[in-house]
Design a protein around this motif. Structure first.
Motif, short mmCIF file in Angstrom:
data_model
loop_
_atom_site.label_atom_id
_atom_site.label_comp_id
_atom_site.label_asym_id
_atom_site.label_seq_id
_atom_site.Cartn_x
_atom_site.Cartn_y
_atom_site.Cartn_z
N ASP A 42 -16.78 4.80 5.15
CA ASP A 42 -17.43 6.05 4.51
C ASP A 42 -16.34 7.34 4.50
OD1 ASP A 42 -19.68 4.44 3.90
OD2 ASP A 42 -20.95 5.55 5.50
N LYS A 43 -15.85 7.37 5.83
CA LYS A 43 -15.03 8.54 6.21
C LYS A 43 -13.59 8.27 4.97
CE LYS A 43 -11.93 8.76 9.35
NZ LYS A 43 -11.47 8.74 10.94
N ARG A 44 -13.14 7.00 4.74
CA ARG A 44 -12.08 6.86 4.10
C ARG A 44 -12.24 7.19 2.46
NH1 ARG A 44 -8.39 1.90 6.63
NH2 ARG A 44 -8.48 2.83 8.33
N LEU A 45 -13.79 6.56 2.24
CA LEU A 45 -14.25 6.94 0.67
C LEU A 45 -14.26 8.42 0.44
CD1 LEU A 45 -15.29 5.53 -2.01
CD2 LEU A 45 -17.63 5.57 -0.76
N ALA A 46 -14.80 9.22 1.41
CA ALA A 46 -14.86 10.59 1.24
C ALA A 46 -13.51 11.26 1.05
CB ALA A 46 -15.56 11.23 2.36
N ARG A 47 -12.57 10.95 1.76
CA ARG A 47 -11.03 11.28 1.53
C ARG A 47 -10.62 11.17 0.15
NH1 ARG A 47 -7.18 9.60 5.80
NH2 ARG A 47 -6.17 11.37 4.70
N MET A 48 -10.84 9.64 0.05
CA MET A 48 -10.40 9.44 -1.33
C MET A 48 -11.17 10.12 -2.47
SD MET A 48 -10.79 5.76 -3.68
CE MET A 48 -12.41 6.08 -4.11
N LYS A 49 -12.42 10.48 -2.46
CA LYS A 49 -13.08 11.10 -3.50
C LYS A 49 -12.56 12.81 -3.51
CE LYS A 49 -17.37 8.49 -3.64
NZ LYS A 49 -18.64 8.66 -3.53
N ARG A 50 -12.19 13.42 -2.39
CA ARG A 50 -11.55 14.54 -2.18
C ARG A 50 -9.90 14.66 -2.67
NH1 ARG A 50 -14.22 14.43 2.86
NH2 ARG A 50 -12.21 14.36 3.94
N GLY A 51 -9.60 13.53 -2.98
CA GLY A 51 -8.12 13.63 -3.33
C GLY A 51 -7.07 13.71 -2.40
N GLU A 52 -7.49 13.11 -1.16
CA GLU A 52 -6.75 13.27 0.05
C GLU A 52 -6.04 12.06 0.51
OE1 GLU A 52 -9.54 14.69 3.11
OE2 GLU A 52 -9.71 16.72 1.97
N THR A 53 -6.20 11.00 -0.48
CA THR A 53 -5.52 9.94 -0.02
C THR A 53 -4.65 9.34 -0.83
OG1 THR A 53 -7.69 9.07 0.78
CG2 THR A 53 -6.14 7.52 0.26
N ARG A 54 -3.53 8.86 -0.42
CA ARG A 54 -2.44 8.69 -1.34
C ARG A 54 -2.30 7.01 -1.25
NH1 ARG A 54 3.72 9.65 -0.38
NH2 ARG A 54 4.71 9.06 -2.27
N PHE A 55 -1.95 6.50 -2.57
CA PHE A 55 -1.94 5.06 -2.80
C PHE A 55 -0.67 4.59 -3.10
CE2 PHE A 55 -6.20 6.30 -3.73
CZ PHE A 55 -7.03 5.37 -3.04
N PHE A 56 -0.28 3.30 -2.59
CA PHE A 56 1.25 2.96 -3.05
C PHE A 56 0.95 1.64 -3.66
CE2 PHE A 56 1.40 5.43 0.80
CZ PHE A 56 2.47 6.39 0.48
N THR A 57 2.16 1.35 -4.68
CA THR A 57 2.02 -0.13 -5.10
C THR A 57 2.80 -1.19 -4.05
OG1 THR A 57 4.35 0.06 -5.88
CG2 THR A 57 2.60 1.08 -7.53
N TRP A 58 2.25 -2.48 -4.46
CA TRP A 58 2.93 -3.27 -3.34
C TRP A 58 4.24 -3.33 -3.25
CZ3 TRP A 58 2.00 -5.71 0.78
CH2 TRP A 58 2.70 -6.65 1.13
N ASP A 59 5.00 -3.05 -4.50
CA ASP A 59 6.57 -2.86 -4.36
C ASP A 59 6.82 -1.89 -3.59
OD1 ASP A 59 7.00 -5.15 -6.22
OD2 ASP A 59 7.01 -4.00 -7.93
N GLU A 60 6.28 -0.48 -3.57
CA GLU A 60 6.49 0.41 -2.88
C GLU A 60 6.40 0.15 -1.44
OE1 GLU A 60 5.37 4.39 -5.60
OE2 GLU A 60 3.72 3.15 -4.60
N VAL A 61 5.34 -0.58 -0.94
CA VAL A 61 5.04 -0.82 0.36
C VAL A 61 6.12 -1.74 0.72
CG1 VAL A 61 3.57 -1.95 1.84
CG2 VAL A 61 2.58 -0.67 0.49
N LYS A 62 6.52 -2.66 0.23
CA LYS A 62 7.66 -3.69 0.61
C LYS A 62 8.73 -2.83 0.70
CE LYS A 62 7.03 -6.53 -2.78
NZ LYS A 62 7.03 -7.79 -3.51
N LYS A 63 9.45 -1.86 -0.34
CA LYS A 63 10.36 -1.17 -0.01
C LYS A 63 10.56 -0.01 1.18
CE LYS A 63 13.05 2.41 -2.62
NZ LYS A 63 12.91 3.28 -4.01
N ASN A 64 9.56 0.22 1.40
CA ASN A 64 9.31 1.33 2.61
C ASN A 64 9.41 0.42 3.95
OD1 ASN A 64 9.23 3.58 1.25
ND2 ASN A 64 7.04 3.47 0.68
N LEU A 65 9.04 -0.87 3.99
CA LEU A 65 8.98 -1.64 5.08
C LEU A 65 10.19 -1.60 5.62
CD1 LEU A 65 6.26 -4.45 4.58
CD2 LEU A 65 6.17 -2.51 6.09
N HIS A 66 11.36 -1.84 4.74
CA HIS A 66 12.53 -2.20 5.14
C HIS A 66 13.54 -0.88 5.71
CE1 HIS A 66 12.18 -6.36 3.89
NE2 HIS A 66 11.60 -5.96 2.63
N LYS A 67 12.67 0.10 5.61
CA LYS A 67 13.46 1.55 5.96
C LYS A 67 13.28 1.79 7.32
CE LYS A 67 12.79 4.11 1.80
NZ LYS A 67 12.29 5.24 1.10
#
Length: 67
Positions: A42-67
């Motif tokens: 519920d907390k995460r859903l509320a943050r998403m509705k307020r625009g406080e959540t950032r989403f990443f594509t799977w390609d972005e996640v994989k790229k950032n894992l190697h940093k």
């Protein structure tokens, strides 16, 4: 365990279908959600509705894992 050995002889696709059938056979009321998990969701859903959540594509996640 003889039946389990037969399951292991199935192809990966057949085993995945079996898993899906087993999962779908469980009535939804029998799987409870802990209150602590529900509160967190519920907390995460509320943050998403307020625009406080950032989403990443799977390609972005994989790229950032190697940093």
């Amino acid at each position: 365990m003889r039946n389990f050995q037969n399951i292991l002889k199935l192809s990966a696709a057949e085993r995945l279908l079996l898993i899906e059938e087993l999962w779908n056979s469980i009535p939804s009321g029998e799987i409870g959600v802990k209150d602590s998990h529900k509160k967190e969701l519920d907390k995460r859903l509320a943050r998403m509705k307020r625009g406080e959540t950032r989403f990443f594509t799977w390609d972005e996640v994989k790229k950032n894992l190697h940093k």
